[in-house]
Design a protein around this motif. Structure first.
Motif, PDB file in Angstrom:
ATOM      1  N   PRO A   6      25.152   7.198  35.448  1.00 38.32           N
ATOM      2  CA  PRO A   6      25.191   5.749  35.644  1.00 38.32           C
ATOM      3  C   PRO A   6      26.634   5.304  35.672  1.00 38.32           C
ATOM      4  CG  PRO A   6      24.639   6.262  33.390  1.00 38.32           C
ATOM      5  CD  PRO A   6      24.711   7.569  34.115  1.00 38.32           C
ATOM      6  N   GLY A   7      26.971   4.434  36.556  1.00 42.28           N
ATOM      7  CA  GLY A   7      28.380   4.119  36.574  1.00 42.28           C
ATOM      8  C   GLY A   7      28.724   2.838  37.280  1.00 42.28           C
ATOM      9  N   PHE A   8      27.875   2.390  38.193  1.00 40.06           N
ATOM     10  CA  PHE A   8      28.292   1.152  38.857  1.00 40.06           C
ATOM     11  C   PHE A   8      27.362   0.021  38.461  1.00 40.06           C
ATOM     12  CE2 PHE A   8      25.592   3.496  41.678  1.00 40.06           C
ATOM     13  CZ  PHE A   8      24.779   2.555  42.272  1.00 40.06           C
ATOM     14  N   ARG A   9      27.959  -1.119  38.408  1.00 47.01           N
ATOM     15  CA  ARG A   9      27.228  -2.283  37.937  1.00 47.01           C
ATOM     16  C   ARG A   9      26.774  -3.091  39.145  1.00 47.01           C
ATOM     17  NH1 ARG A   9      31.555  -5.793  35.040  1.00 47.01           N
ATOM     18  NH2 ARG A   9      30.768  -4.670  33.272  1.00 47.01           N
ATOM     19  N   GLN A  10      25.581  -3.509  39.113  1.00 51.89           N
ATOM     20  CA  GLN A  10      25.061  -4.238  40.266  1.00 51.89           C
ATOM     21  C   GLN A  10      23.706  -4.794  39.899  1.00 51.89           C
ATOM     22  OE1 GLN A  10      24.375  -0.951  43.049  1.00 51.89           O
ATOM     23  NE2 GLN A  10      22.260  -1.424  42.722  1.00 51.89           N
ATOM     24  N   VAL A 467      23.980  -3.926  34.119  1.00 51.94           N
ATOM     25  CA  VAL A 467      22.936  -2.931  33.907  1.00 51.94           C
ATOM     26  C   VAL A 467      23.257  -1.722  34.754  1.00 51.94           C
ATOM     27  CG1 VAL A 467      20.546  -2.395  34.309  1.00 51.94           C
ATOM     28  CG2 VAL A 467      21.162  -4.572  33.302  1.00 51.94           C
ATOM     29  N   PRO A 468      23.356  -0.579  34.173  1.00 51.30           N
ATOM     30  CA  PRO A 468      23.611   0.612  34.976  1.00 51.30           C
ATOM     31  C   PRO A 468      22.356   1.012  35.732  1.00 51.30           C
ATOM     32  CG  PRO A 468      23.541   1.128  32.638  1.00 51.30           C
ATOM     33  CD  PRO A 468      23.205  -0.296  32.762  1.00 51.30           C
ATOM     34  N   ILE A 469      22.535   1.349  36.958  1.00 52.02           N
ATOM     35  CA  ILE A 469      21.386   1.650  37.793  1.00 52.02           C
ATOM     36  C   ILE A 469      21.631   2.938  38.558  1.00 52.02           C
ATOM     37  CG2 ILE A 469      20.344   0.929  39.967  1.00 52.02           C
ATOM     38  CD1 ILE A 469      20.266  -1.865  38.652  1.00 52.02           C
ATOM     39  N   THR A 470      20.645   3.759  38.602  1.00 55.20           N
ATOM     40  CA  THR A 470      20.755   4.967  39.413  1.00 55.20           C
ATOM     41  C   THR A 470      19.516   5.049  40.282  1.00 55.20           C
ATOM     42  OG1 THR A 470      19.591   6.253  37.792  1.00 55.20           O
ATOM     43  CG2 THR A 470      21.982   6.227  37.626  1.00 55.20           C
ATOM     44  N   ARG A 471      19.574   5.933  41.227  1.00 56.12           N
ATOM     45  CA  ARG A 471      18.377   6.150  42.041  1.00 56.12           C
ATOM     46  C   ARG A 471      17.797   7.501  41.681  1.00 56.12           C
ATOM     47  NH1 ARG A 471      16.612   3.154  45.616  1.00 56.12           N
ATOM     48  NH2 ARG A 471      15.517   4.809  46.694  1.00 56.12           N
TER      49      ARG A 471
ATOM     50  N   SER B  46      26.122  -6.327  44.464  1.00 61.78           N
ATOM     51  CA  SER B  46      26.357  -7.752  44.253  1.00 61.78           C
ATOM     52  C   SER B  46      27.840  -8.018  44.098  1.00 61.78           C
ATOM     53  CB  SER B  46      25.606  -8.235  43.028  1.00 61.78           C
ATOM     54  OG  SER B  46      26.254  -7.740  41.886  1.00 61.78           O
ATOM     55  N   ARG B  52      34.899  -3.449  41.505  1.00 64.15           N
ATOM     56  CA  ARG B  52      34.804  -2.228  40.716  1.00 64.15           C
ATOM     57  C   ARG B  52      36.194  -1.670  40.408  1.00 64.15           C
ATOM     58  NH1 ARG B  52      30.897   1.912  43.184  1.00 64.15           N
ATOM     59  NH2 ARG B  52      30.589   0.499  44.911  1.00 64.15           N
ATOM     60  N   VAL B  59      30.830   1.381  32.197  1.00 65.44           N
ATOM     61  CA  VAL B  59      30.004   0.374  31.540  1.00 65.44           C
ATOM     62  C   VAL B  59      29.626   0.843  30.155  1.00 65.44           C
ATOM     63  CG1 VAL B  59      28.350  -1.324  32.287  1.00 65.44           C
ATOM     64  CG2 VAL B  59      28.900   0.607  33.751  1.00 65.44           C
ATOM     65  N   GLY B  85      11.703   3.853  43.162  1.00 63.19           N
ATOM     66  CA  GLY B  85      12.686   4.914  43.007  1.00 63.19           C
ATOM     67  C   GLY B  85      13.914   4.482  42.226  1.00 63.19           C
ATOM     68  N   THR B  86      14.039   3.176  42.019  1.00 59.83           N
ATOM     69  CA  THR B  86      15.199   2.692  41.276  1.00 59.83           C
ATOM     70  C   THR B  86      14.995   2.940  39.782  1.00 59.83           C
ATOM     71  OG1 THR B  86      15.352   0.967  42.900  1.00 59.83           O
ATOM     72  CG2 THR B  86      16.658   0.677  40.929  1.00 59.83           C
ATOM     73  N   VAL B  87      16.053   3.321  39.112  1.00 63.14           N
ATOM     74  CA  VAL B  87      15.980   3.509  37.666  1.00 63.14           C
ATOM     75  C   VAL B  87      16.958   2.544  37.020  1.00 63.14           C
ATOM     76  CG1 VAL B  87      16.355   5.105  35.768  1.00 63.14           C
ATOM     77  CG2 VAL B  87      15.377   5.926  37.901  1.00 63.14           C
ATOM     78  N   ILE B  88      16.502   1.813  36.063  1.00 61.43           N
ATOM     79  CA  ILE B  88      17.397   0.916  35.331  1.00 61.43           C
ATOM     80  C   ILE B  88      17.519   1.471  33.913  1.00 61.43           C
ATOM     81  CG2 ILE B  88      17.739  -1.423  34.470  1.00 61.43           C
ATOM     82  CD1 ILE B  88      15.987  -2.375  36.754  1.00 61.43           C
ATOM     83  N   LEU B  89      18.729   1.870  33.554  1.00 62.35           N
ATOM     84  CA  LEU B  89      18.915   2.385  32.204  1.00 62.35           C
ATOM     85  C   LEU B  89      18.958   1.222  31.235  1.00 62.35           C
ATOM     86  CD1 LEU B  89      21.577   5.118  32.929  1.00 62.35           C
ATOM     87  CD2 LEU B  89      19.125   5.390  32.607  1.00 62.35           C
TER      88      LEU B  89
END
Lengths: 473, 167
Positions: A6-10, A467-471, B46, B52, B59, B85-89
């Motif tokens: 996880p690393g980018f914020r969006q 919120v860190p988000i990954t696919r 966004s 970035r 983060v 397929g999206t994961v929100i930690l």
């Protein structure tokens, strides 16, 4: 399942597809249907089509494509079904009006009379005017919420327009109903424009007062009714429009307005008491006018037993029924029936003409197209975010739904016949223009509802959460 | 024109009319049905690129080991819907779902209200709460009316979107 670092914020979003290509494809299909139908009329009746036909087809196609391109440019997220369905209905109407022109010309030729001027070119001109006004709506009304500012102005103008035909010099009575206005050689039915203006008025007014209409109530005869001061303006608008319509002997429009008011009150307040109250008032009004007005009595009598009046009052509806019977399941084919035997076949009774030549199968397809149009309108009402837009979209869709129900129900003898135009199909400029303006308003609203919300980039932390988000793979 | 040609023409017009209706209804169906297959979700960052760069610090949220000791569940997985397929930690922050631009998970979906639901940690568990949405928030098969405990693996349906908490 593997998870990337996880690393980018969006925030995550997906824009809805605009589906403008689908719109263009459906418009092309509708245009093709029109060409096919007109060719069929020409070949069946033996009327030469000539150069004029191809010019007409090009003009119709051009208008539809211009409308499509402007929609693509100005309101790309608008609903992709409204424009093609409305265009196709207009084209089917043009084909049928042309077909009735041919019938009129041929019968005039047989009797050695001078043929009357064909209606189809007038209707084509009106379609051009309607397209221009549709585009004007798309250009000028970027945000439908601005219409809310003109709530009372719209209400006032709506009622003034309704009164216009009763005025001595410019008003005129055609076939027993006083709903025309003459200015020079130019005539129009102001009731059609009043329909839109009063819908805007009601949407705006109900948004302002719906809370007090729904909550604050005084008991009257055991039923909780809103306060008189909240109810007042509605009752005034209601009484004035219905009163005017009674004087104009225009049953169809009265029914339309009444149903519209009741439905919008119900939608705004979500209280079933309005439906009950509406039903009671409708019953009282219907029974009362049955005894009070002879023209209402006649309508009911020819509804119950049209064949007893087959040669006089019921002639039109009986001929319409013969037309449906002649058409049967698959119709006689365009140009092969006798739709011209029905009086006013190209306005009130265009559905009977279509039913004869396209049959039950074709008529069902047309009714389904209306269904799609109304469903998209109500869908817009659900999707729009502001309450004014929701009420306006719902009101405009209901206007169209009621109009289709009242006229097709009347022609097929489901309910007593009351004169109304069939939206988009009927010959008549005011109706065509008004319905295209309705389509324009609905499309502007659906564009605003479906377009992605602009995300402000200036200070992402203020608006969006980290919120860190990954696919996932 | 022979009788046969005219009959064929007559039927051709009806077939054409019904094909138009069919095309319309088929296209409409796509609006009504929740897409099973995840369409390539167009991720719209966004923040533009410079953002970035301006904040190169990683983060803080992914300090999950610590959090997961306290709260059951480490991530939200979007199982169905446009964002499948999206994961929100998950961290310690609440996650909001809706059409509003300030939601964590923005669903451009006619069936989702602008502030539809939120998922927030409370006393060691994740809770899901409906924020007065029009079409409701469904936990497994029941519509929730008050904040409910969200256990890992139980599907939460919001419009066309289904999310699950992962342990």
């Amino acid at each position: 399942m593997t998870m990337a670092e996880p690393g980018f914020r969006q925030t995550v979003r997906l824009t809805q597809p605009t589906r403008r290509l689908l719109e263009l494809f459906l418009i092309a299909c509708g245009w093709g249907l029109g060409v096919l139908g007109t060719l069929q009329v020409g070949w069946t009746t033996g009327e030469p089509l000539g150069q004029r036909f191809w010019i007409t087809a090009a003009v119709v196609g051009g208008l539809a494509v211009v409308a499509h391109l402007v929609v693509r440019w100005r309101i790309p997220y608008a609903d992709p079904f409204l424009l093609p369905v409305a265009t196709t209905l207009t084209i089917i109407g043009l084909v049928m009006i042309y077909r009735l022109d041919v019938a009129a010309a041929q019968s005039a030729e047989r009797r050695n009379e001078t043929p009357s001027t064909p209606d189809v070119y007038a209707q084509l001109t009106w379609y051009a005017v309607a397209t221009v006004l549709f585009l004007a709506v798309v250009f000028l009304i970027r945000d439908h919420r601005r219409l809310q500012r003109y709530t009372y102005t719209c209400g006032l103008f709506g009622i003034l327009l309704l009164i216009l035909p009763l005025l001595p010099v410019i008003g005129s009575t055609v076939n027993g109903a006083t709903l025309w206005v003459h200015v020079g050689s130019f005539t129009f039915q102001p009731g059609e424009a009043a329909k839109i203006l009063l819908t805007i008025f009601f949407a705006g007014y109900l948004v302002m007062t719906r809370d007090s209409l729904a909550v604050v109530r005084t008991k009257f005869l055991g039923v909780g009714l809103p306060r008189a001061r909240d109810l007042g303006p509605i009752l005034v608008a209601w009484a004035v429009s219905l009163g005017v319509l009674v004087f104009q002997k225009d049953l169809g429009t009265s029914l339309l307005f009444f149903g519209l008011f009741v439905a919008m009150l119900f939608i705004a307040t979500q209280r079933r008491v309005w439906l009950g109250l509406g039903a009671v008032l409708f019953a009282v009004g219907a029974v009362g006018s049955y005894f009070a007005f002879s023209h209402v009595r006649v309508r009911v009598q020819i509804w119950i037993d049209p064949f007893a009046y087959a040669q006089d009052a019921g002639y039109q509806i009986v001929q319409g029924l013969y037309g449906f019977a002649n058409g049967g399941l698959f119709g006689t084919g365009l140009g092969n029936g006798y739709p011209q035997l029905v009086p006013f076949a190209n306005t009130d009774f265009i559905v009977a003409a279509l039913g004869e030549e396209l049959g039950l199968t074709g008529l069902f397809a047309i009714i389904l197209l209306y269904g799609v149009l109304i469903e998209r309108g109500l869908r817009t009402a659900v999707a729009v975010r502001d309450p004014f837009g929701q009420l306006l979209a719902a009101g405009l869709s209901i206007t169209m739904a009621l109009q289709v129900f009242v006229i097709i129900g009347g022609v097929t003898r489901l309910i007593p016949l009351t004169g109304l135009t069939t939206p988009f199909l009927s010959y008549g400029g005011s109706s065509l223009v008004a319905n295209w303006i309705i389509v324009g308003l609905l499309m502007v609203m659906s564009h605003r509802a479906r377009q992605p919300v602009a995300v402000q980039h200036s200070d992402p932390d203020a608006l969006t959460q980290v919120v860190p988000i990954t696919r996932a793979k | 024109m022979s009788e046969l040609t005219l009959t064929l023409l007559r039927l051709a017009f009806l077939v054409g009319l019904w094909l138009f209706v069919l095309f319309t209804v088929l296209a409409l169906r796509r609006d009504l049905r929740a897409p099973r297959e995840a369409r390539p979700a167009r991720l719209d960052l966004s923040g533009p690129e410079p953002e970035r760069v301006r904040q190169p610090k990683p983060v803080k949220a992914p300090k999950q080991p610590k959090k997961s000791k306290n709260t059951v569940g480490t991530a939200l997985l979007v199982e169905e819907g446009p964002l499948a397929g999206t994961v929100i930690l998950l961290g310690t922050e609440q996650v909001t779902i809706g059409r509003a631009p300030d939601s964590t998970l923005i669903a451009d979906d006619d069936y989702v209200s602008s502030r539809h639901a939120r998922i927030y940690p409370s006393e060691g568990v994740w809770m899901v709460e409906d924020l007065g949405s029009t079409n409701g928030t469904w936990l497994d098969r029941s519509r929730i009316t008050s904040p409910a405990v969200l256990n890992p693996g139980v599907p939460v349906r919001i419009g066309r979107t289904v999310v699950k908490l992962q342990a």
